[in-house]
Enzyme design. Structure first.
Site, PDB file in Angstrom:
ATOM      1  N   CYS A  29     -13.694   2.240  -0.991  1.00  0.00           N
ATOM      2  CA  CYS A  29     -12.971   1.605   0.114  1.00  0.00           C
ATOM      3  C   CYS A  29     -11.489   1.402  -0.183  1.00  0.00           C
ATOM      4  O   CYS A  29     -10.686   1.312   0.741  1.00  0.00           O
ATOM      5  CB  CYS A  29     -13.625   0.281   0.515  1.00  0.00           C
ATOM      6  N   CYS A  39     -14.122   1.997  -6.312  1.00  0.00           N
ATOM      7  CA  CYS A  39     -14.914   1.955  -5.092  1.00  0.00           C
ATOM      8  C   CYS A  39     -14.465   3.067  -4.149  1.00  0.00           C
ATOM      9  O   CYS A  39     -13.492   3.758  -4.417  1.00  0.00           O
ATOM     10  CB  CYS A  39     -14.745   0.591  -4.419  1.00  0.00           C
ATOM     11  N   ASP A  42      -2.016  -0.999   8.224  1.00  0.00           N
ATOM     12  CA  ASP A  42      -1.974  -1.707   6.951  1.00  0.00           C
ATOM     13  C   ASP A  42      -1.424  -3.109   7.238  1.00  0.00           C
ATOM     14  O   ASP A  42      -0.730  -3.310   8.237  1.00  0.00           O
ATOM     15  CB  ASP A  42      -1.073  -0.942   5.975  1.00  0.00           C
ATOM     16  N   ARG A  43      -1.715  -4.077   6.362  1.00  0.00           N
ATOM     17  CA  ARG A  43      -1.239  -5.443   6.615  1.00  0.00           C
ATOM     18  C   ARG A  43       0.134  -5.697   5.985  1.00  0.00           C
ATOM     19  O   ARG A  43       1.132  -5.776   6.678  1.00  0.00           O
ATOM     20  CB  ARG A  43      -2.258  -6.473   6.108  1.00  0.00           C
ATOM     21  N   ASP A  44       0.163  -5.853   4.668  1.00  0.00           N
ATOM     22  CA  ASP A  44       1.394  -6.254   3.978  1.00  0.00           C
ATOM     23  C   ASP A  44       2.461  -5.162   4.098  1.00  0.00           C
ATOM     24  O   ASP A  44       2.264  -4.033   3.691  1.00  0.00           O
ATOM     25  CB  ASP A  44       1.105  -6.560   2.508  1.00  0.00           C
ATOM     26  N   GLY A  65       4.333 -10.070  -1.813  1.00  0.00           N
ATOM     27  CA  GLY A  65       3.513  -9.858  -3.002  1.00  0.00           C
ATOM     28  C   GLY A  65       2.345 -10.821  -3.054  1.00  0.00           C
ATOM     29  O   GLY A  65       2.533 -12.020  -3.207  1.00  0.00           O
ATOM     30  N   TYR A  66       1.147 -10.288  -2.879  1.00  0.00           N
ATOM     31  CA  TYR A  66      -0.102 -11.066  -2.977  1.00  0.00           C
ATOM     32  C   TYR A  66      -0.080 -12.307  -2.085  1.00  0.00           C
ATOM     33  O   TYR A  66      -0.320 -13.415  -2.529  1.00  0.00           O
ATOM     34  CB  TYR A  66      -0.401 -11.428  -4.435  1.00  0.00           C
ATOM     35  N   SER A  90      -6.116  -6.292  -3.663  1.00  0.00           N
ATOM     36  CA  SER A  90      -6.425  -6.334  -5.093  1.00  0.00           C
ATOM     37  C   SER A  90      -6.172  -7.704  -5.706  1.00  0.00           C
ATOM     38  O   SER A  90      -6.645  -7.996  -6.797  1.00  0.00           O
ATOM     39  CB  SER A  90      -5.643  -5.266  -5.858  1.00  0.00           C
TER      40      SER A  90
END
Length: 185
Positions: free
Chosen positions: A107, A105, A9-11, A19-20, A54
């Site tokens: 994904c 979705c 995972d990245r974040d 956050g974003y 997202s």
């Protein structure tokens, strides 16, 4: 012959989750991430990024901005001698404000779509593969994809009891993963 992979995972795993995160100025690497990913490659794993984004569907940043940041990040790893074998992302969210991406979705984690795509494109042996993530949905996605080992790290989101129960092990950060995996071989 199929190879094992470490899905990352990245974040919260590669970078501090502010956050974003959508631009270089806000991207702060987790200490030791370059050394850890190099050690994972040295153990014979493919490296595959799987990240929900997202913020694209929510209109916080564009897909182009995300791709620009991802290219910059990827080059940072290459400069440190680490090459990702695959980079997968989900721009969708069912409650998104950008119509193109406002959808359910297959994904978006906890669904297994990114993992399945990587498996097909990179010939991955899921039974010998690993997921490193910071939340329950990372663990659920790995389970849905048939990934054998699920590592939860404390370097991202607050670790929940549910996430702990879904994980095989809880480590402080990705930096602890190579040693853990080497000892299991």
């Amino acid at each position: 012959m199929s190879k094992p992979a470490v899905f990352i995972d990245r974040d919260g795993v590669i970078n501090v989750d502010h956050g974003y995160v959508s631009n270089v100025d806000d991207f702060e690497y987790i200490d030791g991430v370059f050394e850890a990913t190099k050690a994972l490659k040295d153990l014979g794993y493919l490296l595959v990024l799987v990240t929900n984004q997202s913020g694209i569907a929510r209109g916080y940043y564009t897909e182009k901005q995300f791709l620009t940041l991802t290219e910059w990040m990827d080059w940072n790893f290459v400069d440190k001698g680490v090459e990702f074998d695959g980079l997968y992302y989900c721009p969708h969210h069912p409650e998104g404000s950008v119509t193109k991406y406002a959808q359910v979705c297959d994904c978006r984690k906890p669904a297994a779509g990114m993992f399945v795509s990587a498996q097909e494109e990179l010939d991955i042996d899921m039974s010998k593969s690993v997921m490193i993530g910071d939340k329950a949905d990372d663990m659920r996605a790995a389970m849905a994809a048939g990934v054998n080992t699920k590592i939860l790290v404390r370097s991202g989101k607050t670790v929940t009891q549910e996430a702990e129960q879904l994980a095989d092990v809880v480590l402080d950060s990705i930096n602890d993963a190579p040693k853990y995996l080497a000892e299991r071989k």
